[in-house]
Design an enzyme around this catalytic site. Structure first.
Site, mmCIF file in Angstrom:
data_model
loop_
_atom_site.group_PDB
_atom_site.id
_atom_site.type_symbol
_atom_site.label_atom_id
_atom_site.label_comp_id
_atom_site.label_asym_id
_atom_site.label_seq_id
_atom_site.Cartn_x
_atom_site.Cartn_y
_atom_site.Cartn_z
ATOM 1 N N HIS A 58 35.051 31.622 45.099
ATOM 2 C CA HIS A 58 34.148 31.624 46.194
ATOM 3 C C HIS A 58 33.253 30.282 45.922
ATOM 4 O O HIS A 58 31.890 30.164 46.502
ATOM 5 C CB HIS A 58 33.032 32.904 45.918
ATOM 6 C CG HIS A 58 33.593 33.940 46.147
ATOM 7 N ND1 HIS A 58 34.126 34.292 47.257
ATOM 8 C CD2 HIS A 58 33.860 35.205 45.514
ATOM 9 C CE1 HIS A 58 34.536 35.606 47.287
ATOM 10 N NE2 HIS A 58 34.524 35.966 46.232
ATOM 11 N N HIS A 210 35.308 39.026 50.490
ATOM 12 C CA HIS A 210 36.864 39.104 49.971
ATOM 13 C C HIS A 210 37.665 39.904 51.136
ATOM 14 O O HIS A 210 38.664 40.477 50.809
ATOM 15 C CB HIS A 210 36.476 40.484 48.991
ATOM 16 C CG HIS A 210 35.997 40.145 47.915
ATOM 17 N ND1 HIS A 210 34.756 40.839 47.170
ATOM 18 C CD2 HIS A 210 35.696 38.998 46.985
ATOM 19 C CE1 HIS A 210 33.989 40.308 46.311
ATOM 20 N NE2 HIS A 210 34.651 38.949 46.062
#
Length: 323
Positions: A58, A210
């Site tokens: 991320h 996700h």
């Protein structure tokens, strides 16, 4: 999809090694575990430590926000996986300057209390698609957590107490709302498989970072249509109206050109201006990604003079710079 990697099982450790080699003046490991990074100047006596943690994949989220005026340390998990309790505790111990630690997770609090380290927990929960308003505390934390890092880091840097730093971070969390759109899946380095399926020509509104299911899947809309669908949820969630003041974050998820993010900002600006909402600060770029997912998110933070002072304070990390 082609990837620039060596051994997939070593992906995270080699990436962290690269960060340490590139930025030794800003971050370091306090021990032998490369899954724990701290500010190069930690610990600082009397300064509240701010510890975050989460899965890899991320950047710049989590490990990218360790630096002056931001977080003090981070515990790093595998791709899309949480770090261990011990790594969380180790990160907190390494940055403890005697003033306590603020967490955005609470897995290691019990261990720290045994060592006499006082903590406060602040959980990011800005993803409005993940839970309804009445369950806002159970929402996922996504790109809007950047605002909490910025506010808490500024408060700690100027010497605020543990309670004051935590209160500032919580105020940000309570006034932030985010929603995203996905256009393509991420490809996990360890398996080479897509994290979810999304047919060609379709988009998913409200998707998680996700690949968690969103709230609407359908034909790809225009930039204005996408922004409108997101804002139709985010604006009422914060109860925004004439005279309110906001900071806007338009975030790319990893594979979306900056030009497209500015199209989303353009429509966001128009919508808020029509409502009489004053845009005080603007952030456009990649602040919380999901490997190579195509898509974006829009975050709004309802601000006042107190929060603006914290947002405007100097901050610097290997992945963020603002005077």
């Amino acid at each position: 999809m082609k990837k620039i990697i060596n051994n997939p099982d070593q992906f995270v450790d080699e990436m962290v090694e690269g960060i340490l080699l590139a930025h030794p003046d800003q971050v370091r490991t306090p021990g032998d575990d490369r899954r724990v990074l701290v500010r190069a100047d930690s610990p600082a006596p009397g300064r509240v430590g701010i510890v975050t943690g989460g899965g890899s994949g991320h950047l710049p989220l989590f490990k990218g926000y360790v630096g002056k005026g931001l977080c003090s340390g981070v515990a790093i998990g595998n791709v899309f996986s949480s770090p261990s309790v011990q790594q969380c505790a180790d990160a907190a111990k390494a940055v403890d300057g005697g003033a306590g630690d603020v967490f955005n997770f609470d897995l290691a609090v019990d261990l720290l209390e045994l060592d006499g380290i006082e903590t406060r927990t602040v959980l990011g929960c800005d993803d409005v698609a993940s839970q309804p308003k009445e369950r806002a505390k159970d929402r996922r934390g996504v790109a809007g957590i950047f605002f909490a890092y910025k506010a808490a880091g500024a408060a700690a840097e100027r010497g605020d107490s543990l309670d004051a730093v935590a209160a500032g971070a919580q105020k940000v969390v309570d006034n932030t709302a985010t929603m995203g759109v996905g256009l393509s899946p991420t490809i996990l380095p360890t398996t080479g498989a897509a994290s979810f399926d999304l047919p060609e020509g379709e988009m998913e509104i409200g998707i998680g970072i996700h690949g968690e299911p969103g709230i609407h899947r359908g034909p790809l809309g225009t930039a204005d249509e996408i922004a409108d669908q997101i804002l139709d949820s985010v604006i009422p969630d914060l109860g925004l109206g004439e005279g309110d003041r906001v900071a806007v974050l338009v975030n790319g998820l990893g594979a979306t050109p900056l030009e497209e993010l500015y199209l989303l900002y353009r429509r966001t600006h128009q919508r808020l201006e029509e409502l009489g909402v004053v845009i005080e600060r603007r952030y456009i770029g990649e602040y919380a990604t999901s490997l190579e997912m195509a898509g974006a998110s829009i975050s709004l933070l309802k601000v006042d003079d107190e929060l603006l002072e914290l947002l405007d304070a100097p901050a610097q990390s290997p992945f963020f710079r603002e005077a």
